[in-house]
Design a protein around this motif. Sequence first.
Motif, PDB file in Angstrom:
ATOM      1  N   THR A  93     -42.585  21.976   4.677  1.00 15.91           N
ATOM      2  CA  THR A  93     -42.201  22.258   6.068  1.00 15.91           C
ATOM      3  C   THR A  93     -42.604  21.099   6.972  1.00 15.91           C
ATOM      4  O   THR A  93     -41.836  20.674   7.840  1.00 15.91           O
ATOM      5  N   ILE A  94     -43.776  20.545   6.721  1.00 17.40           N
ATOM      6  CA  ILE A  94     -44.235  19.372   7.488  1.00 17.40           C
ATOM      7  C   ILE A  94     -43.288  18.200   7.243  1.00 17.40           C
ATOM      8  O   ILE A  94     -42.895  17.491   8.168  1.00 17.40           O
ATOM      9  N   PHE A  95     -42.837  18.054   6.001  1.00 16.61           N
ATOM     10  CA  PHE A  95     -41.919  16.949   5.647  1.00 16.61           C
ATOM     11  C   PHE A  95     -40.598  17.088   6.412  1.00 16.61           C
ATOM     12  O   PHE A  95     -40.096  16.119   7.003  1.00 16.61           O
ATOM     13  N   ILE A 140     -34.878  20.423  -0.196  1.00 19.61           N
ATOM     14  CA  ILE A 140     -34.248  21.457  -1.056  1.00 19.61           C
ATOM     15  C   ILE A 140     -34.421  21.087  -2.529  1.00 19.61           C
ATOM     16  O   ILE A 140     -34.663  21.930  -3.391  1.00 19.61           O
ATOM     17  N   GLY A 141     -34.362  19.772  -2.807  1.00 13.37           N
ATOM     18  CA  GLY A 141     -34.523  19.293  -4.185  1.00 13.37           C
ATOM     19  C   GLY A 141     -35.872  19.675  -4.762  1.00 13.37           C
ATOM     20  O   GLY A 141     -35.990  20.027  -5.945  1.00 13.37           O
ATOM     21  N   VAL A 142     -36.912  19.660  -3.922  1.00 12.91           N
ATOM     22  CA  VAL A 142     -38.255  20.061  -4.383  1.00 12.91           C
ATOM     23  C   VAL A 142     -38.321  21.592  -4.470  1.00 12.91           C
ATOM     24  O   VAL A 142     -38.857  22.160  -5.424  1.00 12.91           O
ATOM     25  N   LEU A 143     -37.691  22.251  -3.467  1.00  9.69           N
ATOM     26  CA  LEU A 143     -37.761  23.725  -3.391  1.00  9.69           C
ATOM     27  C   LEU A 143     -37.203  24.378  -4.653  1.00  9.69           C
ATOM     28  O   LEU A 143     -37.771  25.348  -5.175  1.00  9.69           O
ATOM     29  N   ILE A 144     -36.124  23.795  -5.192  1.00 14.30           N
ATOM     30  CA  ILE A 144     -35.458  24.493  -6.326  1.00 14.30           C
ATOM     31  C   ILE A 144     -36.285  24.450  -7.604  1.00 14.30           C
ATOM     32  O   ILE A 144     -36.066  25.229  -8.516  1.00 14.30           O
ATOM     33  N   VAL A 145     -37.269  23.565  -7.679  1.00 13.22           N
ATOM     34  CA  VAL A 145     -38.095  23.507  -8.901  1.00 13.22           C
ATOM     35  C   VAL A 145     -39.372  24.342  -8.760  1.00 13.22           C
ATOM     36  O   VAL A 145     -40.167  24.460  -9.689  1.00 13.22           O
ATOM     37  N   LEU A 146     -39.551  24.942  -7.577  1.00 17.74           N
ATOM     38  CA  LEU A 146     -40.767  25.762  -7.385  1.00 17.74           C
ATOM     39  C   LEU A 146     -40.544  27.160  -7.938  1.00 17.74           C
ATOM     40  O   LEU A 146     -39.423  27.662  -7.931  1.00 17.74           O
ATOM     41  N   PRO A 147     -41.606  27.824  -8.396  1.00 16.86           N
ATOM     42  CA  PRO A 147     -41.471  29.133  -9.062  1.00 16.86           C
ATOM     43  C   PRO A 147     -40.820  30.209  -8.190  1.00 16.86           C
ATOM     44  O   PRO A 147     -40.082  31.033  -8.664  1.00 16.86           O
ATOM     45  N   GLY A 148     -41.040  30.142  -6.874  1.00 16.89           N
ATOM     46  CA  GLY A 148     -40.526  31.213  -6.001  1.00 16.89           C
ATOM     47  C   GLY A 148     -39.068  31.040  -5.620  1.00 16.89           C
ATOM     48  O   GLY A 148     -38.486  31.871  -4.927  1.00 16.89           O
ATOM     49  N   VAL A 157     -32.729  14.013   4.316  1.00 16.85           N
ATOM     50  CA  VAL A 157     -34.049  14.649   4.445  1.00 16.85           C
ATOM     51  C   VAL A 157     -33.974  16.099   3.972  1.00 16.85           C
ATOM     52  O   VAL A 157     -34.817  16.567   3.191  1.00 16.85           O
ATOM     53  N   ALA A 158     -32.914  16.798   4.399  1.00 16.09           N
ATOM     54  CA  ALA A 158     -32.763  18.209   3.996  1.00 16.09           C
ATOM     55  C   ALA A 158     -32.578  18.318   2.481  1.00 16.09           C
ATOM     56  O   ALA A 158     -33.197  19.180   1.827  1.00 16.09           O
ATOM     57  N   ALA A 159     -31.804  17.422   1.904  1.00 14.91           N
ATOM     58  CA  ALA A 159     -31.568  17.446   0.445  1.00 14.91           C
ATOM     59  C   ALA A 159     -32.858  17.185  -0.317  1.00 14.91           C
ATOM     60  O   ALA A 159     -33.134  17.823  -1.342  1.00 14.91           O
ATOM     61  N   ALA A 160     -33.684  16.288   0.190  1.00 10.91           N
ATOM     62  CA  ALA A 160     -34.959  15.981  -0.481  1.00 10.91           C
ATOM     63  C   ALA A 160     -35.842  17.231  -0.498  1.00 10.91           C
ATOM     64  O   ALA A 160     -36.418  17.588  -1.542  1.00 10.91           O
TER      65      ALA A 160
END
Length: 359
Positions: A101-103, A145-153, A140-143
């Motif tokens: 979120t800070i990013f 989201i790119g991290v978000l999709i690999v998170l467990p939640g 920036v948004a893609a970066a």
Amino acid sequence: MIYHLLYPLSEHFGLFNVFRYITFRSIYALLTALILTIIIGPRFIHWLQRIKCGQYIQEDGPENHQRKAGTPTMGGLLIAFSLLSSVLLWGNLTNVYLWLTIFVFAGFGCIGFVDDYLKVVRKQNKGLSPRQKFGWQFLVAAAAIGVLIVLPGYSSSLYIPFIKWVQPNLGWFYLLFALVVIVGSSNAVNLTDGLDGLAIGPTIVVGGCLLLFVYVAGHVEIAKYLQVAYVPGVGEVTVFCGALVGAGLGFLWFNAYPAQVFMGDVGSLSLGASIGFIAILCKQELVLLVVGGLFVVETLSVIIQVGYFKFSGGKRFFRMAPLHHHFELTGIPESKIIVRFWILSILLAMLALSTLKLR
Ligand code: 57M
């Protein structure tokens, strides 16, 4: 910082156990950001005036805006300083959702800063080209989201307000949807920021609403009881929401009519992108359309105006878009338009919160 320094001492001092609670740290993140903004504000505004960081007013705008020429802008730097300082002070800095979120906040803030800098300091009235602006925003948004999709939640399901039993899985399409939510909300807040306090007021309301939604999403029992998405670990973003509300209230202290400072794109783009991203984190993207309804209506007014202008051979649907300018040109005083927008924003927030129970 405080969480990491003092919570471990709770073994010896029971009182410090309070730092474990997200609710406690979110309240103090709000108060810290609010007090920081109000204390630093006058000096910061004086500095902006000294370096002649004044707003250029385009001639084609409403006549009464000409008197605003020279008002210090880029006040979003003050919001960013207070908000980020407060999050770093009160947040659990091992939480990945908080850093994401800070990013997003900082990434969109940098895009806005460059745009403001080109317009205000380098006197290039148009700033970044739309292609540059949207290009960097999507990056920036893609970066994020790119991290978000690999998170467990992570989930590509779409939660629909009032309808509990249907959660369509959008699959890969969800990624495009999420990008549009972040970039769309960023630019919607940007468009709305055209009268004193008009953008920051509803942003504070949306931030407060998302604070509750993201807290619930991170709390397994409450999420289960209310039958909303449970996203382990996302509750820490409540601290960010608290800091956002606090910094927003502090900024409103100076941006209230007649404004002493404007937030600039550095403020509007970062705040808008953050509320969009947080809505994605707590799986309340469609509820954002409700609580952020004013931003939606302002954006729709521009789309209708441009579309009608093209297909009617040059006629205007509104006297001027976005909608706040239309009301201005009908003779409603600026301060009345602003407060009425705030009232509608609070009404929409109540409706959005009701989706938690009405299912
Ligand atoms: C963001 N910026 C304000 C301030 C603030 C496609 C078209 C709809 C684009 C849109 C546009 O340019 N939007 C840019 C709106 C501007 O505020 C600055 O920008 C920052 C936010 N990004 O922080 O630094 C002006 O708004 C006023 N203001 C206040 N108090 C505040 O607290 O009074 C801002 C904050 C400031 C100040 O006057 O200068 C803005 O309005 O540009 N364009 C428009 O919104 C224009 N609409 C328009 O062209 N409509 C056309 C078509 C394109 C739909 C039409 O109706 O036919 C209006 N804005 C301007 N001129 N400048 C009207 C014409």
